[in-house]
Every structure is written in structure tokens, then in C-alpha cells.
Design a protein around this motif. Structure first.
Motif, PDB file in Angstrom:
ATOM      1  N   GLY A  81      17.302  36.030  35.790  1.00 58.47           N
ATOM      2  CA  GLY A  81      17.486  36.327  37.195  1.00 58.47           C
ATOM      3  C   GLY A  81      18.850  36.871  37.566  1.00 58.47           C
ATOM      4  N   CYS A  82      18.906  37.415  38.774  1.00 59.61           N
ATOM      5  CA  CYS A  82      20.114  38.081  39.249  1.00 59.61           C
ATOM      6  C   CYS A  82      21.295  37.154  39.504  1.00 59.61           C
ATOM      7  CB  CYS A  82      19.793  38.885  40.514  1.00 59.61           C
ATOM      8  SG  CYS A  82      18.852  40.397  40.174  1.00 59.61           S
ATOM      9  N   PRO A  83      21.117  35.932  40.011  1.00 59.55           N
ATOM     10  CA  PRO A  83      22.296  35.088  40.234  1.00 59.55           C
ATOM     11  C   PRO A  83      23.095  34.822  38.957  1.00 59.55           C
ATOM     12  CG  PRO A  83      20.450  34.246  41.499  1.00 59.55           C
ATOM     13  CD  PRO A  83      19.898  35.324  40.612  1.00 59.55           C
ATOM     14  N   SER A  84      22.416  34.459  37.869  1.00 63.91           N
ATOM     15  CA  SER A  84      23.148  34.197  36.634  1.00 63.91           C
ATOM     16  C   SER A  84      23.652  35.495  36.005  1.00 63.91           C
ATOM     17  CB  SER A  84      22.279  33.420  35.639  1.00 63.91           C
ATOM     18  OG  SER A  84      21.126  34.134  35.286  1.00 63.91           O
ATOM     19  N   ALA A  85      22.906  36.597  36.177  1.00 70.55           N
ATOM     20  CA  ALA A  85      23.383  37.886  35.675  1.00 70.55           C
ATOM     21  C   ALA A  85      24.655  38.317  36.397  1.00 70.55           C
ATOM     22  CB  ALA A  85      22.303  38.953  35.824  1.00 70.55           C
ATOM     23  N   ALA A  86      24.717  38.064  37.698  1.00 67.79           N
ATOM     24  CA  ALA A  86      25.912  38.425  38.465  1.00 67.79           C
ATOM     25  C   ALA A  86      27.137  37.668  37.969  1.00 67.79           C
ATOM     26  CB  ALA A  86      25.692  38.143  39.948  1.00 67.79           C
ATOM     27  N   ILE A  87      26.970  36.390  37.637  1.00 66.14           N
ATOM     28  CA  ILE A  87      28.089  35.615  37.088  1.00 66.14           C
ATOM     29  C   ILE A  87      28.568  36.235  35.783  1.00 66.14           C
ATOM     30  CG2 ILE A  87      28.676  33.401  36.012  1.00 66.14           C
ATOM     31  CD1 ILE A  87      26.957  32.058  38.169  1.00 66.14           C
ATOM     32  N   ALA A  88      27.628  36.625  34.928  1.00 64.23           N
ATOM     33  CA  ALA A  88      28.006  37.242  33.659  1.00 64.23           C
ATOM     34  C   ALA A  88      28.762  38.549  33.866  1.00 64.23           C
ATOM     35  CB  ALA A  88      26.762  37.474  32.799  1.00 64.23           C
ATOM     36  N   ILE A  89      28.257  39.394  34.761  1.00 66.96           N
ATOM     37  CA  ILE A  89      28.925  40.677  35.018  1.00 66.96           C
ATOM     38  C   ILE A  89      30.316  40.447  35.587  1.00 66.96           C
ATOM     39  CG2 ILE A  89      28.843  42.829  36.356  1.00 66.96           C
ATOM     40  CD1 ILE A  89      26.746  42.637  34.134  1.00 66.96           C
ATOM     41  N   GLU A  90      30.431  39.578  36.564  1.00 67.62           N
ATOM     42  CA  GLU A  90      31.728  39.318  37.196  1.00 67.62           C
ATOM     43  C   GLU A  90      32.747  38.802  36.169  1.00 67.62           C
ATOM     44  OE1 GLU A  90      32.697  40.139  40.103  1.00 67.62           O
ATOM     45  OE2 GLU A  90      31.276  39.646  41.696  1.00 67.62           O
ATOM     46  N   GLU A  91      32.346  37.831  35.363  1.00 66.51           N
ATOM     47  CA  GLU A  91      33.305  37.218  34.454  1.00 66.51           C
ATOM     48  C   GLU A  91      33.645  38.129  33.280  1.00 66.51           C
ATOM     49  OE1 GLU A  91      32.423  33.158  33.474  1.00 66.51           O
ATOM     50  OE2 GLU A  91      32.284  32.562  35.593  1.00 66.51           O
ATOM     51  N   LEU A  92      32.656  38.847  32.755  1.00 68.97           N
ATOM     52  CA  LEU A  92      32.946  39.790  31.671  1.00 68.97           C
ATOM     53  C   LEU A  92      33.829  40.933  32.162  1.00 68.97           C
ATOM     54  CD1 LEU A  92      29.447  39.929  29.954  1.00 68.97           C
ATOM     55  CD2 LEU A  92      31.544  38.977  28.967  1.00 68.97           C
ATOM     56  N   ALA A  93      33.578  41.414  33.380  1.00 68.14           N
ATOM     57  CA  ALA A  93      34.402  42.495  33.932  1.00 68.14           C
ATOM     58  C   ALA A  93      35.851  42.044  34.120  1.00 68.14           C
ATOM     59  CB  ALA A  93      33.819  42.976  35.254  1.00 68.14           C
ATOM     60  N   ARG A  94      36.033  40.809  34.508  1.00 72.28           N
ATOM     61  CA  ARG A  94      37.385  40.297  34.738  1.00 72.28           C
ATOM     62  C   ARG A  94      38.210  40.234  33.462  1.00 72.28           C
ATOM     63  NH1 ARG A  94      35.763  35.203  38.674  1.00 72.28           N
ATOM     64  NH2 ARG A  94      35.204  36.459  40.515  1.00 72.28           N
ATOM     65  N   VAL A  95      37.541  40.126  32.313  1.00 69.97           N
ATOM     66  CA  VAL A  95      38.295  40.012  31.060  1.00 69.97           C
ATOM     67  C   VAL A  95      38.201  41.269  30.198  1.00 69.97           C
ATOM     68  CG1 VAL A  95      38.162  37.502  31.032  1.00 69.97           C
ATOM     69  CG2 VAL A  95      36.363  38.829  29.897  1.00 69.97           C
ATOM     70  N   GLY A  96      37.664  42.373  30.769  1.00 71.76           N
ATOM     71  CA  GLY A  96      37.826  43.641  30.072  1.00 71.76           C
ATOM     72  C   GLY A  96      36.606  44.466  29.751  1.00 71.76           C
ATOM     73  N   VAL A  97      35.394  43.979  30.007  1.00 71.43           N
ATOM     74  CA  VAL A  97      34.210  44.801  29.734  1.00 71.43           C
ATOM     75  C   VAL A  97      34.117  45.923  30.767  1.00 71.43           C
ATOM     76  CG1 VAL A  97      31.692  44.850  29.586  1.00 71.43           C
ATOM     77  CG2 VAL A  97      32.956  42.928  28.612  1.00 71.43           C
ATOM     78  N   GLU A  98      33.837  47.130  30.297  1.00 68.37           N
ATOM     79  CA  GLU A  98      33.752  48.292  31.179  1.00 68.37           C
ATOM     80  C   GLU A  98      32.361  48.927  31.210  1.00 68.37           C
ATOM     81  OE1 GLU A  98      36.802  50.881  29.761  1.00 68.37           O
ATOM     82  OE2 GLU A  98      38.430  49.620  30.529  1.00 68.37           O
ATOM     83  N   THR A  99      31.541  48.645  30.201  1.00 74.07           N
ATOM     84  CA  THR A  99      30.189  49.205  30.125  1.00 74.07           C
ATOM     85  C   THR A  99      29.207  48.093  29.804  1.00 74.07           C
ATOM     86  OG1 THR A  99      31.018  51.346  29.332  1.00 74.07           O
ATOM     87  CG2 THR A  99      28.691  50.868  28.933  1.00 74.07           C
ATOM     88  N   PHE A 100      28.129  48.012  30.588  1.00 74.32           N
ATOM     89  CA  PHE A 100      27.103  46.994  30.406  1.00 74.32           C
ATOM     90  C   PHE A 100      25.758  47.670  30.141  1.00 74.32           C
ATOM     91  CE2 PHE A 100      30.319  45.187  33.168  1.00 74.32           C
ATOM     92  CZ  PHE A 100      30.496  43.890  32.675  1.00 74.32           C
ATOM     93  N   ILE A 101      25.065  47.227  29.095  1.00 73.31           N
ATOM     94  CA  ILE A 101      23.724  47.746  28.825  1.00 73.31           C
ATOM     95  C   ILE A 101      22.758  46.567  28.718  1.00 73.31           C
ATOM     96  CG2 ILE A 101      22.254  49.168  27.370  1.00 73.31           C
ATOM     97  CD1 ILE A 101      24.738  50.563  26.332  1.00 73.31           C
ATOM     98  N   ARG A 102      21.846  46.485  29.668  1.00 73.18           N
ATOM     99  CA  ARG A 102      20.831  45.439  29.628  1.00 73.18           C
ATOM    100  C   ARG A 102      19.777  45.806  28.587  1.00 73.18           C
ATOM    101  NH1 ARG A 102      17.365  41.689  30.936  1.00 73.18           N
ATOM    102  NH2 ARG A 102      15.353  42.166  31.858  1.00 73.18           N
TER     103      ARG A 102
END
Length: 242
Positions: free
Chosen positions: A66-87
Motif C-alpha cells: 500500500g501507499c502509506p508504507s511506500a511513502a515512508i520508504a520513498i521519503e526515507e530513502l530520498a533523504r539518504v541519497g536515492v535519486e531513482t526509484f523503480i517499482r
């Protein structure tokens, strides 16, 4: 920067590109096609692994359902350096000609979920990055794989996808339904990052088949096999995007 509270990662722990399946078990399946695999963290639904594919460093992180847990993953990974996400996920078909085991590359996702709407108006488009989208399609073609390319829908209520909803989505020409892409695309766009999605069909709601309905396992055998092929397509796309 402090360690992130849910994924338990910090700056320097992750790479620029992240593959984000929902299922923590699929992290291991992706890692099996890579080299120099190292587990970085595991907490709740989140498992984070670093690896290399054809010399390209990448991170693999589950997002949960679901989107709530996915949003946490995107937010936290982006904060530590991820720039590209592929589901890299699974999806239920909404068109009669799409079969179990087929693969879909999303050109956009309808927002039948609540998380992205906490960030922005639902009229704003949830769309992937063009370079990520085209890399996934071109990688599939290079591997002689046929994929369906088009819009999907992200929905919050797995057990409330009624006949009326399915008929409406079908009539709108939406290819399939899953539970994360709309928020992944929206957050990436808002953060100035890149995102895309490739998913393997695990059921067809128009035909009345849903994930797990005809099997003791979550995924039908053909879908299991083609998840591996979708992973290969995605990893080849990563090599082109790097």
C-alpha cells in the motif's frame, strides 16, 4: 543526517538507484540476479540490501503493502541519497486481453488511494519519469519480451474492488490495478527525483480471477516465473540509466 526511523538507514548506506518491490521476499529474488550483495537493514516490512549489477551499484528495498508504507520508504530513502526509484511488483489486470504472467510498464497511475492526496491535489498527474519509462520498455524489447504499456490505477481497498469499480476502470482503458505506484510517482516528481514501475500480472479482475484465488500460493506459477523475467528487464534498465 540521523538514521531514518523506519528503514534504519543513514546517509552513505544506499546507492543512487533503488529497486522497490513491495514484498521483502522479492528483495532476495532480485539480489540473486546481482553480485556483491550486502544486507544493510531490516525492520518491519522494510528490508534494504545493496548489490551490483553489471558493475552498477544499486539498492533494493521493500516497501510493504500500500501507499502509506511506500511513502515512508520513498521519503526515507530520498533523504539518504536515492535519486531513482523503480517499482518491481505484481498487478491485477483490468482488460480482458491481458493474461496472468504478462508484464505491464505504467505510463501513469490513477489516484484511487489517499496518501498522494495528502501531498497534492488529486488532479495533479501521477506519472513516471520519461527516462525510466523508456528504459524499461527498451530493455523489454531488447530481451524480446512483450509488455503492455499504458495507464494503471492504484487503489487502497484490495477487498473492496467491486464489480462497479472494475467496470469503470475497464471502460476508462486502465490496464491494471495495484497499490503503490500513484504515490511513488507523485512523491518522486515532487522531490525532483525519478521513478517508474514494471509489474507482473497475477490475476484478471475482469475475468474474475484474483491473486491467490486459484492456488495455495499467493502467485500463480506463470506469474512467479515471469516475476523473474521482469526483474531481469529492470536490472538491464538500471544498467542503461546509470
Amino acid at each position: 543526517m540521523a538514521k531514518q526511523p523506519h528503514l534504519l538507514v543513514e546517509e552513505g548506506d544506499v546507492n543512487d538507484i533503488a529497486l522497490i518491490p513491495g514484498d521483502p521476499g522479492r528483495v532476495d529474488r532480485i539480489a540473486k540476479q546481482c553480485e556483491n550483495v550486502e544486507e544493510i537493514a531490516q525492520n518491519r516490512e522494510y528490508k534494504v540490501v545493496n548489490a551490483e549489477y553489471e558493475g552498477v551499484p544499486l539498492t533494493i528495498s521493500s516497501t510493504g503493502i500500500g501507499c502509506p508504507s511506500a511513502a515512508i520508504a520513498i521519503e526515507e530513502l530520498a533523504r539518504v541519497g536515492v535519486e531513482t526509484f523503480i517499482r518491481v511488483g505484481t498487478i491485477g489486470a483490468l482488460q480482458a486481453d491481458i493474461e496472468i504472467g504478462d508484464m505491464i510498464v505504467a505510463t501513469g497511475a490513477a489516484k484511487e488511494e489517499g496518501t498522494s492526496k495528502r501531498y497534492e491535489s488529486e488532479v495533479y498527474p501521477a506519472v513516471p519519469d520519461y527516462d525510466v519509462l523508456t528504459s524499461l520498455v527498451e530493455s523489454a524489447e531488447a530481451n524480446d519480451e512483450d509488455v503492455h504499456v499504458g495507464p494503471i490505477v492504484s487503489d487502497d481497498a484490495f477487498y473492496n474492488e467491486s464489480d462497479e469499480y472494475v467496470e469503470d476502470w475497464n471502460a476508462a482503458g486502465l490496464l491494471a490495478i495495484e497499490m503503490e505506484a500513484a504515490t511513488v510517482f507523485s512523491l518522486a516528481r515532487r522531490r525532483g527525483l525519478r521513478a517508474g514501475a514494471i509489474c507482473t500480472v497475477d490475476g484478471n479482475l475482469v475475468a474474475g480471477t484474483q491473486k491467490g484465488a486459484d492456488s495455495d500460493d499467493e502467485l500463480p506459477e506463470k506469474a512467479k516465473n515471469n516475476v523473474e523475467r521482469a526483474i531481469s528487464i529492470t536490472l538491464d534498465a538500471v544498467a542503461e540509466l546509470a
